[in-house]
Write a protein that holds these residues in place. Structure first.
Motif, PDB file in Angstrom:
ATOM      1  N   GLY A  95       0.808  -1.217   0.000  1.00  0.00           N
ATOM      2  CA  GLY A  95       0.000   0.000   0.000  1.00  0.00           C
ATOM      3  C   GLY A  95       0.839   1.263   0.000  1.00  0.00           C
ATOM      4  O   GLY A  95       0.434   2.292  -0.546  1.00  0.00           O
ATOM      5  N   LEU A  96       2.032   1.188   0.629  1.00  0.00           N
ATOM      6  CA  LEU A  96       2.919   2.352   0.702  1.00  0.00           C
ATOM      7  C   LEU A  96       3.947   2.373  -0.425  1.00  0.00           C
ATOM      8  O   LEU A  96       4.822   3.229  -0.448  1.00  0.00           O
ATOM      9  CB  LEU A  96       3.646   2.366   2.056  1.00  0.00           C
ATOM     10  N   LYS A  97       3.840   1.369  -1.336  1.00  0.00           N
ATOM     11  CA  LYS A  97       4.763   1.265  -2.479  1.00  0.00           C
ATOM     12  C   LYS A  97       6.213   1.134  -2.008  1.00  0.00           C
ATOM     13  O   LYS A  97       7.127   1.791  -2.526  1.00  0.00           O
ATOM     14  CB  LYS A  97       4.590   2.462  -3.419  1.00  0.00           C
ATOM     15  N   LEU A  98       6.427   0.271  -1.000  1.00  0.00           N
ATOM     16  CA  LEU A  98       7.765   0.010  -0.472  1.00  0.00           C
ATOM     17  C   LEU A  98       8.195  -1.407  -0.833  1.00  0.00           C
ATOM     18  O   LEU A  98       7.369  -2.304  -0.991  1.00  0.00           O
ATOM     19  CB  LEU A  98       7.783   0.160   1.058  1.00  0.00           C
ATOM     20  N   ASN A  99       9.504  -1.600  -0.960  1.00  0.00           N
ATOM     21  CA  ASN A  99      10.047  -2.939  -1.163  1.00  0.00           C
ATOM     22  C   ASN A  99       9.972  -3.728   0.141  1.00  0.00           C
ATOM     23  O   ASN A  99       9.930  -3.144   1.230  1.00  0.00           O
ATOM     24  CB  ASN A  99      11.502  -2.876  -1.637  1.00  0.00           C
ATOM     25  N   VAL A 100       9.993  -5.062   0.020  1.00  0.00           N
ATOM     26  CA  VAL A 100       9.940  -5.922   1.207  1.00  0.00           C
ATOM     27  C   VAL A 100      11.092  -6.915   1.157  1.00  0.00           C
ATOM     28  O   VAL A 100      11.339  -7.548   0.125  1.00  0.00           O
ATOM     29  CB  VAL A 100       8.607  -6.699   1.292  1.00  0.00           C
ATOM     30  N   VAL A 101      11.800  -7.046   2.276  1.00  0.00           N
ATOM     31  CA  VAL A 101      12.873  -8.028   2.422  1.00  0.00           C
ATOM     32  C   VAL A 101      12.498  -8.965   3.560  1.00  0.00           C
ATOM     33  O   VAL A 101      12.053  -8.523   4.624  1.00  0.00           O
ATOM     34  CB  VAL A 101      14.224  -7.342   2.731  1.00  0.00           C
ATOM     35  N   GLY A 102      12.662 -10.263   3.350  1.00  0.00           N
ATOM     36  CA  GLY A 102      12.420 -11.248   4.404  1.00  0.00           C
ATOM     37  C   GLY A 102      13.742 -11.741   4.967  1.00  0.00           C
ATOM     38  O   GLY A 102      14.612 -12.184   4.213  1.00  0.00           O
ATOM     39  N   SER A 103      13.919 -11.672   6.288  1.00  0.00           N
ATOM     40  CA  SER A 103      15.165 -12.120   6.906  1.00  0.00           C
ATOM     41  C   SER A 103      14.928 -13.389   7.711  1.00  0.00           C
ATOM     42  O   SER A 103      13.805 -13.667   8.147  1.00  0.00           O
ATOM     43  CB  SER A 103      15.730 -11.027   7.827  1.00  0.00           C
ATOM     44  N   GLY A 104      15.998 -14.156   7.901  1.00  0.00           N
ATOM     45  CA  GLY A 104      15.899 -15.364   8.713  1.00  0.00           C
ATOM     46  C   GLY A 104      15.248 -16.532   8.000  1.00  0.00           C
ATOM     47  O   GLY A 104      14.646 -17.392   8.642  1.00  0.00           O
ATOM     48  N   VAL A 105      15.379 -16.608   6.658  1.00  0.00           N
ATOM     49  CA  VAL A 105      14.767 -17.706   5.903  1.00  0.00           C
ATOM     50  C   VAL A 105      15.596 -18.972   6.110  1.00  0.00           C
ATOM     51  O   VAL A 105      16.798 -18.994   5.814  1.00  0.00           O
ATOM     52  CB  VAL A 105      14.685 -17.365   4.399  1.00  0.00           C
ATOM     53  N   GLU A 106      14.935 -20.035   6.603  1.00  0.00           N
ATOM     54  CA  GLU A 106      15.666 -21.262   6.930  1.00  0.00           C
ATOM     55  C   GLU A 106      15.198 -22.484   6.149  1.00  0.00           C
ATOM     56  O   GLU A 106      15.847 -23.528   6.205  1.00  0.00           O
ATOM     57  CB  GLU A 106      15.568 -21.543   8.436  1.00  0.00           C
TER      58      GLU A 106
ATOM     59  N   CYS B 151       7.932 -10.537  -1.687  1.00  0.00           N
ATOM     60  CA  CYS B 151       9.236 -10.095  -1.184  1.00  0.00           C
ATOM     61  C   CYS B 151      10.221  -9.964  -2.346  1.00  0.00           C
ATOM     62  O   CYS B 151      10.364 -10.883  -3.157  1.00  0.00           O
ATOM     63  CB  CYS B 151       9.780 -11.092  -0.158  1.00  0.00           C
ATOM     64  N   HIS B 152      10.919  -8.847  -2.397  1.00  0.00           N
ATOM     65  CA  HIS B 152      11.877  -8.599  -3.465  1.00  0.00           C
ATOM     66  C   HIS B 152      13.222  -9.263  -3.176  1.00  0.00           C
ATOM     67  O   HIS B 152      13.956  -9.634  -4.096  1.00  0.00           O
ATOM     68  CB  HIS B 152      12.092  -7.095  -3.651  1.00  0.00           C
ATOM     69  N   GLU B 153      13.563  -9.383  -1.891  1.00  0.00           N
ATOM     70  CA  GLU B 153      14.825  -9.993  -1.493  1.00  0.00           C
ATOM     71  C   GLU B 153      14.600 -10.814  -0.231  1.00  0.00           C
ATOM     72  O   GLU B 153      13.700 -10.520   0.561  1.00  0.00           O
ATOM     73  CB  GLU B 153      15.888  -8.921  -1.194  1.00  0.00           C
ATOM     74  N   VAL B 154      15.449 -11.836  -0.052  1.00  0.00           N
ATOM     75  CA  VAL B 154      15.427 -12.616   1.186  1.00  0.00           C
ATOM     76  C   VAL B 154      16.869 -12.886   1.602  1.00  0.00           C
ATOM     77  O   VAL B 154      17.794 -12.817   0.786  1.00  0.00           O
ATOM     78  CB  VAL B 154      14.664 -13.952   1.035  1.00  0.00           C
ATOM     79  N   GLN B 155      17.045 -13.200   2.869  1.00  0.00           N
ATOM     80  CA  GLN B 155      18.356 -13.616   3.357  1.00  0.00           C
ATOM     81  C   GLN B 155      18.138 -14.571   4.517  1.00  0.00           C
ATOM     82  O   GLN B 155      17.105 -14.535   5.190  1.00  0.00           O
ATOM     83  CB  GLN B 155      19.193 -12.412   3.782  1.00  0.00           C
ATOM     84  N   GLY B 156      19.093 -15.463   4.735  1.00  0.00           N
ATOM     85  CA  GLY B 156      18.961 -16.414   5.827  1.00  0.00           C
ATOM     86  C   GLY B 156      19.833 -17.633   5.600  1.00  0.00           C
ATOM     87  O   GLY B 156      20.512 -17.779   4.577  1.00  0.00           O
ATOM     88  N   TYR B 157      19.799 -18.540   6.575  1.00  0.00           N
ATOM     89  CA  TYR B 157      20.672 -19.712   6.542  1.00  0.00           C
ATOM     90  C   TYR B 157      20.347 -20.663   5.395  1.00  0.00           C
ATOM     91  O   TYR B 157      21.164 -21.508   5.038  1.00  0.00           O
ATOM     92  CB  TYR B 157      20.583 -20.463   7.871  1.00  0.00           C
ATOM     93  N   LEU B 158      19.143 -20.564   4.821  1.00  0.00           N
ATOM     94  CA  LEU B 158      18.825 -21.416   3.678  1.00  0.00           C
ATOM     95  C   LEU B 158      19.847 -21.193   2.560  1.00  0.00           C
ATOM     96  O   LEU B 158      20.241 -22.128   1.864  1.00  0.00           O
ATOM     97  CB  LEU B 158      17.409 -21.105   3.167  1.00  0.00           C
ATOM     98  N   TYR B 159      20.263 -19.942   2.388  1.00  0.00           N
ATOM     99  CA  TYR B 159      21.265 -19.615   1.377  1.00  0.00           C
ATOM    100  C   TYR B 159      22.667 -19.573   1.984  1.00  0.00           C
ATOM    101  O   TYR B 159      23.570 -20.259   1.524  1.00  0.00           O
ATOM    102  CB  TYR B 159      20.930 -18.266   0.729  1.00  0.00           C
ATOM    103  N   SER B 160      22.827 -18.761   3.022  1.00  0.00           N
ATOM    104  CA  SER B 160      24.157 -18.626   3.605  1.00  0.00           C
ATOM    105  C   SER B 160      24.075 -17.856   4.912  1.00  0.00           C
ATOM    106  O   SER B 160      23.295 -16.915   5.047  1.00  0.00           O
ATOM    107  CB  SER B 160      25.090 -17.886   2.635  1.00  0.00           C
TER     108      SER B 160
END
Length: 728
Positions: free
Chosen positions: A669-680, A693-702
């Motif tokens: 609604g606010l036209k902001l990007n979304v990043v998810g952290s802690g993806v396992e 989500c435009h980007e993710v980060q977490g132990y699943l990758y590294s």
């Protein structure tokens, strides 16, 4: 206890289409709740203040009210008071971070149906809402049925026997002359088993004499008994007793004396009319809320609040009787390694097992508490001598050293224990805890896995007070390192960025994480110096990447509120980028939500300067603070990062929605990007990708890796772009 159930069942569609009003001054919570409930078919309206809620309650019809207690102006309790006085036809569920027992007890007294603690479990909230709406419709259908009956003896009999309360009539001697059908459901007695018997046969023997007086009330009008709590005995010979929760029933009694005029016109007492309502469920709920307020929910141990209360009691007792007691401050060695390598779920299981082992060696009067993370504190009252405390510490250490077999993993742990004895190590609770903490750090500095008693020599040695004693020299000696964690496009698994994360390679304590030293850095004002060092180090590394032919990769840096309050922060940041000839488009800064919600003018100014220069701004750990749509709209923010704790809640359950849904909806609604952290795991990845989500980060990758490892990773498959390959 059992309760009377209506035979008719509710129409599910009718329940889900119920009108719900949510009242909270935190807009992010309002929006996430709205999204959660609308997904499940409910009709939802919102109110930001108590006064707005009252206006909407006056103008509209609602079946359910979700109400926060802590709000500016008219608070939740005042809204509840209005609902009760206006006799509004709805049920109320309190959703509040105020877990104090008096507040919750007062909200229940004012008519709240149930309570949910913030931060809430979405599945638990949905179940509570479903029960609340169902209860509303059952009550109203019962009322409709009763109103359809004629004003006759049949009508009055229906009202009395369909009441959820035990209704009775006593004669002047206290003998039952009437009881309704509910007595069998509540107490296990047939009506004819009580008629003609004295009321004392069902009064619990532990009740005080005044309870007998209340049950046999002779007063009338305003002086009659209202809402008196007491216990009644259940019929233990009844076949129903096996299905009861207990052999006693906690009730709320309302009773009044009944009078009539005799032949001379004199007002004469003829007996007592009373109603007893089963409040066992409410009392259990109050006990549950009280337990949550004073206990750690993971280990079920007392929390800091309850521990401090027990400590104050021990202090008072020791002073009065000139006795000694001990405090043991305990910290697991290298516990963060378990979380980082095996995941937080395994870490939680370890903490539960450790607490169970320690409890095996304690007396009933001892108090073991969890202070958070892997820190425990033990209170040993009335100790005979120092040697007895040492014996307890040795037993605990030996128990923790025994291997833990959890989910096919064999884990070997150790612990540091610092001991402070009253009054030698301090005469106040705060001093004793600080002394025990110093002693515990002394153990850490000398090889871990042991215990140490506090001594006065530690007081003058600031080396054991906090990590801040050598922060300055650590910067000079280049003990700090910058690690990098990849940010990945969840669609094609391509690395689209890196987050720079600070680590301290301490010469004695090993690799330290930000939570081990950032608080000390901020309090000592070294955060500004440390922040500049991090930025320069990141720039140097990015230049190295360019020299190795690695395509440009965007890097985000965590920035403290302390740094942003410096009036020349943005200017220095820009100067350093220009010095290294690096594009501002390659940089993002991340600031926690708690750092933004006060809306300091200087902070907003610095952020705006940076964004105007081309540096993007991310709110880190979004959802953990007091979110406000107004500050999101007014701040130069590009991205919201969903806190890892909310990502961890994502499970393979099609009926369950998550807070992440609400955050994603708000960002859209606010036209902001979304990043998810802690993806396992892969399910979390797919879920976040589907949320947008435009980007993710977490132990699943590294996990976060060293600068050298990061460069090697970025050099992988340069023609296709650095990317990961995941199992299907």
């Amino acid at each position: 206890m059992q309760s009377k159930k209506l035979e008719n069942t509710l129409n599910a569609e009718k329940v889900e289409q119920s009108q719900i009003l949510i009242v909270d001054d935190q807009l992010s919570l309002l929006l996430s709740l709205q999204a959660l409930l609308r997904i499940n078919g409910y009709q939802v309206e919102l109110a930001r203040t108590g006064s707005e809620a009252i206006t909407k309650l006056q103008d509209n019809k609602y079946e359910l009210l979700l109400l926060d207690l802590q709000m500016p102006g008219i608070d939740g309790l005042e809204v509840l008071e209005f609902v009760r006085e206006a006799k509004l036809d709805l049920e109320t569920i309190v959703v509040s971070g105020d877990t104090s027992f008096p507040s919750i007890k007062e909200s229940m007294r004012l008519g709240a149906y149930d309570f949910i603690r913030k931060p809430y479990n979405p599945e638990e909230l949905l179940e509570t809402v479903r029960r609340g709406v169902e209860h509303y419709h059952r009550e109203r259908e019962s009322l409709t049925a009763s109103q359809s009956l004629s004003e006759s003896e049949q009508f009055h009999r229906y009202i009395v026997n369909s009441s959820p309360d035990f209704i009775y009539m006593l004669d002047t001697e206290g003998v039952f002359t009437y009881v309704n059908d509910m007595v069998e459901d509540l107490l296990g007695y047939k009506r004819n088993e009580l008629l003609g018997k004295h009321f004392s046969s069902i009064i619990h023997p532990h009740n005080a004499a005044e309870c007998h007086h209340f049950f046999r009330e002779q007063r009338a009008g305003d002086r009659a008994t209202r809402s008196a709590e007491m216990r009644l005995l259940v019929n233990q010979s009844s076949d129903l007793v096996k299905s009861f929760d207990n052999y006693e029933l906690i009730i709320e009694l309302n009773a009044t004396g009944v009078y009539e005029n005799d032949d001379t016109g004199k007002r004469v007492f003829i007996g007592t009319l009373g109603s007893a309502r089963d409040i066992s469920a409410r009392k259990r709920s109050e006990e549950h809320i009280s337990f949550q307020a004073y206990h750690d929910l993971l280990t079920q141990l007392p929390n800091r609040i309850l521990f401090d209360d027990r400590l104050n009691q021990a202090l008072a007792h020791a002073r009065r009787n000139r006795q000694k007691f001990a405090i043991l401050f305990m910290d697991l060695d290298r516990f963060k390694l378990i979380n980082d390598t095996l995941g937080h779920a395994m870490g939680d299981l370890v903490l539960q097992r450790v607490s169970e082992r320690i409890l095996d060696y304690l007396r009933a009067e001892d108090t073991l508490a969890r202070f958070g993370g892997d820190e425990f504190c033990l209170l040993l009252p009335d100790i005979p001598h120092k040697e007895s405390v040492a014996s307890v510490a040795e037993k605990i250490l030996k128990a923790v050293r025994q291997p833990f077999s959890i989910n096919n993993h064999e884990l070997y742990l150790s612990m540091c224990v610092g001991i402070a004895i009253y009054p030698a190590a301090g005469e106040t609770g705060e001093t004793l805890l600080r002394s025990a903490d110093m002693a515990m750090y002394h153990v850490k500095e000398n090889g871990k896995d042991g215990y140490c008693f506090y001594s006065d020599s530690m007081k003058s040695d600031s080396h054991f007070l906090t990590p801040e004693h050598d922060l300055s020299s650590a910067i000079e000696k280049r003990q700090f390192q910058v690690f990098f964690q990849p940010k990945v496009d969840p669609g094609n698994h391509e690395i689209v960025g890196m987050e720079a994360l600070l680590r301290w390679q301490h010469p004695e304590r090993g690799l330290l994480y930000p939570e081990d030293f950032l608080a000390a850095a901020e309090s000592s004002k070294l955060m500004v110096t440390l922040g500049i060092w991090v930025l320069r180090t990141v720039c140097e590394e990015m230049v190295r990447w360019q020299q190795q032919g690695i395509p440009p990769v965007k890097v985000s840096l965590n920035v403290s509120l302390i740094q942003l309050k410096e009036d020349d922060f943005a200017e220095h940041f820009i100067q350093i980028l220009q010095e290294f000839n690096l594009s501002s488009a390659l940089f993002a800064i991340e600031i926690t939500e708690r750092g933004l919600n006060n809306g300091e003018t200087e902070v907003v100014k610095q952020l705006r300067i940076l964004r105007d220069f081309g540096v993007s701004v991310t709110i880190d750990d979004f959802g953990r603070g007091h979110s406000s749509l107004s500050y999101l709209q007014n701040l130069p923010v590009n991205t919201l990062k969903i806190d890892r704790s909310f990502v961890r809640e994502i499970e393979e359950n099609p009926d369950r929605t998550c807070i992440a849904d609400g955050i994603a909806m708000m960002a859209k609604g606010l036209k902001l990007n979304v990043v998810g952290s802690g993806v396992e795991n892969l399910f979390q990845l797919d879920y976040l990708r589907n949320l947008g989500c435009h980007e993710v980060q977490g132990y699943l990758y590294s996990a976060a890796i060293s600068a050298q490892e990061a460069m090697a990773l970025l050099q992988n498959c340069p023609a296709e772009g650095p990317h990961f390959t995941l199992p299907h």
